[in-house]
Design an enzyme around this catalytic site. Structure first.
Site, PDB file in Angstrom:
ATOM      1  N   LYS A  50       0.841  -1.208   0.000  1.00  0.00           N
ATOM      2  CA  LYS A  50       0.000   0.000   0.000  1.00  0.00           C
ATOM      3  C   LYS A  50       0.873   1.254   0.000  1.00  0.00           C
ATOM      4  CE  LYS A  50      -3.613  -2.493   2.413  1.00  0.00           C
ATOM      5  NZ  LYS A  50      -4.259  -2.776   3.703  1.00  0.00           N
ATOM      6  N   GLN A  94      -4.337  -1.530   9.462  1.00  0.00           N
ATOM      7  CA  GLN A  94      -4.178  -2.904   8.976  1.00  0.00           C
ATOM      8  C   GLN A  94      -4.714  -3.905   9.998  1.00  0.00           C
ATOM      9  OE1 GLN A  94      -2.971  -3.663   5.849  1.00  0.00           O
ATOM     10  NE2 GLN A  94      -3.582  -5.753   6.316  1.00  0.00           N
ATOM     11  N   ASP A 117     -10.950   1.958   3.626  1.00  0.00           N
ATOM     12  CA  ASP A 117     -11.169   0.508   3.597  1.00  0.00           C
ATOM     13  C   ASP A 117     -12.663   0.190   3.511  1.00  0.00           C
ATOM     14  OD1 ASP A 117      -9.041  -1.301   3.553  1.00  0.00           O
ATOM     15  OD2 ASP A 117      -8.524  -0.929   5.648  1.00  0.00           O
TER      16      ASP A 117
END
Ligand code: NAD
Length: 282
Positions: A50, A94, A117
């Site tokens: 990412k 994460q 997300d």
């Protein structure tokens, strides 16, 4: 008949190119914060990807590698700062987080318009109201990969195997919104093959290698394999690719299917977050 392979790398590359071009013409650089707690090796790989993607797209990127023992309150404080930081448009925490931290509490502390997300309760709930703000990147990736085949989703029988909040359920809702008829199978479903064999579109998101075999797939089906399983040094999906490709119409490989598209969708979600931030009072 042999299936056409859906090249996720190629499609993702062209999306990332278009993100890069858009960024060049933007007054303000999209800002992405990447937060990781602990040293989970798989998480590290994902966060590295990412970071690489966001640098390539010339985003402004802040990375936080927090110690495994970081307290929940300290993590919430950091997210609060990122929520208030006008240079940051997207916050990615994460998962999984260490056991002593409440994942749902942390995810829900991200402002919905910075939740690139798409995991906050509000953004997941918005999928029900068909007023999506930011949706989970993997689910958007699945829909785009199906559409890349030219398959019309409306009226099709779509079977989703797996019902997690971040993959299976959002995919099912998005397919429903596109007027497919949906069946969701899960760990308690008896005789999965009975359902999968009727699927014009089959999406598998379980995390079990070789779960879907050739005799479970309808001839000509579009098969999207979300699963990631490590066998020795090799990554495989949930679908027995070599044999299923003999009967499917289209199939995604693992690696090189949903994974790169998910990364591209995270980039697109961050661009969307920049636009959303301009509509929210800071
Ligand atoms: P999860 O563990 O949260 O959910 C798995 C789901 O599979 C559950 O709903 C469970 O009911 C179902 N299930 C378990 N055993 C089953 C069985 N035998 N038959 C049918 N259903 C069964 O996992 P997740 O987060 O949804 O991820 C699923 C897979 O997709 C994992 O391999 C994960 O690594 C992968 N994944 C890939 C990407 C990507 O970008 N490629 C993104 C997210 C997840």
């Amino acid at each position: 008949m042999s299936a056409k392979i859906i090249d996720g790398n190629k499609i993702a590359k062209s999306i990332i190119e278009s993100v890069k071009n858009k960024v060049k013409s933007m007054k303000e650089k999209p800002g992405l914060a990447l937060v990781m707690v602990g040293n989970n090796p798989a998480s590290e790989v994902y966060v590295n990807f990412k970071e690489k993607d966001s640098k390539e797209a010339e985003f402004y990127c802040e990375r936080y590698n927090l110690d495994e023992k970081t307290g929940e309150m300290d993590l919430l404080k950091l997210i609060n700062e990122l929520n208030r930081n006008p240079k940051i448009h997207g916050v990615l925490v994460q998962l999984p987080l260490p056991k002593h931290i409440d994942e749902k509490l942390v995810t829900d502390s991200i402002l919905p318009h910075k939740d690139v997300d798409g995991f906050t309760s509000l953004n997941l709930g918005n999928l029900l109201s068909e007023k999506t703000i930011l949706a989970p990147a993997t689910a958007i990736a699945v829909i785009k990969l199906i559409e890349s085949t030219g398959t019309r989703i409306e009226g099709k029988n779509a079977v989703v195997v797996g019902r997690s909040n971040i993959v299976g359920k959002p995919v099912a809702l998005m397919l429903l919104e596109k007027n497919a008829t949906i069946t969701v199978c899960h760990s308690k479903t008896k005789n999965i093959a009975e359902y999968t064999k009727k699927a014009d579109i089959l999406v598998v998101a379980v995390g079990k290698a070789n779960l879907i075999k050739k005799d479970m797939v309808k001839e000509g089906a579009v098969v999207i394999d979300v699963g990631i399983n490590r066998i020795g040094n090799k990554l495989v999906g949930d679908v027995d690719f070599e044999n299923v490709k003999e009967i499917a119409g289209f199939i995604t490989p693992v690696p090189g299917g949903v994974g790169p598209m998910t990364r591209a969708m995270l980039m697109e979600n961050t661009l969307k977050a920049v636009e959303l931030s301009s509509r929210v009072l800071q």
